[in-house]
Design a protein around this motif. Structure first.
Motif: not given
Length: 375
Positions: A129-138, A309-324
């Motif tokens: 994921e940190e490469a990123p792009g391992g999701a493509r292999d899956i 569980f206590d549920v909160q709004q996930s804050p937006k991040s300029m970080g990326g994530e290949d889950f997308s």
């Protein structure tokens, strides 16, 4: 049985944290996870993955996926943990060890409930994921075949243990990594008129691209353009032949992403023309923004509250994530789980409170079971 799973995955978390591996080198991590799953009688799918794995629990036409990433970072750990990294210069500074452990726990809980599952669960342990792009292999290995929805998790040191961050729509930015080579004509620094200076062109370009966000993208639509590496020259008295630049563009909306990349390319072409250099641009990484499905978000929130569980709004991040990359193919939800307030992800002092792992496993297993019960 559940107490056994709780203790087991805590010990596995200690192992994963102590033995981190970089992207596409997660050989021992994969071997360990495979052994854990096979011991529990969970089927490992045959595929061409060098690292990472795909497993299956249950039966039935409806298929839902649960994903964890497993790679670490080139960071030297600075903690006092008894199970700190023994691999020099490598650390699980983003919590992927806790992701793997929590999803492993969920897999074991789902295996115990396999006879009552109203469908099939695909367990994904993703490399790079940190490469990123391992999701493509899956994806290329068939990990999303017949899947109707996918859930993923991420450690969150902004939340206390027992808190989940769930949001609708984009939560992580699209990521573009660029590499540029500007080629000119080297010469003596005392006679610049005899050459073509690529360093001057690079300097002008770095300044020019800062206007992309401020003058081309709608205010309020988050975007970042950063040039992070400029490599040029060998001596103080030589104008170099070429210059290398690297950096990143981060955006949320598809419109901002298109505008930023198009304007960037236009500015590069114009700079090259103006200064008489040639420009070679490579988009090294291209990952879209995460985009959480609204219905899945509402469903996951209800399950979380039912489990106290206590549920909160996930804050937006300029970080990326290949889950997308999965979310481009199927409906998906990316959930943050609180790991205790502390140092941020990608920091040498980052820690995950082990107490966060088993409750996350319980939540994920219940989330999957209830999802499959829906008609």
């Amino acid at each position: 049985m559940t107490e056994h799973i709780k203790e087991f995955i805590k010990q596995e978390f200690y192992y994963f944290h102590k033995h981190p591996e970089l992207s596409y080198k997660e050989f021992e991590t994969t071997k360990r996870l495979k052994a854990d799953l096979e011991k529990a009688g969970i089927k490992i799918e045959n595929n061409n993955l060098k690292t990472g794995l795909i497993a299956t629990i249950g039966h039935g036409k409806r298929v839902v996926a649960l994903r964890a990433d497993i790679d670490a970072l080139k960071i030297t750990e600075n903690t006092d943990l008894e199970y700190k990294s023994v691999n020099e210069g490598i650390m699980h500074a983003c919590g992927h060890d806790s992701h793997a452990s929590a999803v492993l726990g969920a897999a074991l809980l789902l295996k115990d409930a396999e006879d009552s599952l109203n469908g099939t669960v695909r367990i994904i342990f993703q490399p790079a994921e940190e490469a990123p792009g391992g999701a493509r292999d899956i994806i290329n290995a068939g990990g999303l075949n017949d899947v109707e929805s996918i859930f993923g998790i991420h450690s969150a040191p902004i939340f206390e243990v027992g808190t989940l961050g769930i949001a609708k729509g984009p939560t992580c930015a699209a990521v573009e990594k660029f590499k540029i080579v500007l080629k000119g004509k080297g010469t003596h620094a005392a006679h610049p008129e005899l050459g073509v200076d690529p360093l001057l062109a690079a300097s002008q370009f770095v300044g020019a691209v800062q206007s992309i966000v401020s003058r081309n993208i709608t205010p309020g639509d988050p975007a970042v353009v950063s040039v992070t590496r400029l490599d040029a020259g060998t001596s103080w008295n030589i104008i170099p032949d070429s210059v290398e630049l690297e950096g990143t563009i981060r955006t949320y909306s598809k419109e901002a992403r298109s505008i930023a990349k198009t304007t960037f390319e236009r500015m590069l072409k114009g700079t090259a023309l103006s200064f008489g250099v040639t420009a070679d641009l490579t988009w090294v990484v291209e990952v879209p923004a995460t985009d959480n499905d609204a219905n899945l978000s509402e469903f996951a929130t209800k399950v979380a509250k039912d489990l106290n569980f206590d549920v909160q709004q996930s804050p937006k991040s300029m970080g990326g994530e290949d889950f997308s990359l999965y979310q481009e193919k199927v409906k998906g939800l990316f959930i943050q789980f609180g790991t205790g307030h502390g140092a941020p992800n990608h920091n040498p002092s980052f820690k995950v409170d082990p107490k966060a792992i088993y409750p996350t496993s319980v939540y994920l297993s219940e989330l999957i079971k209830r999802y499959l019960e829906q008609r």
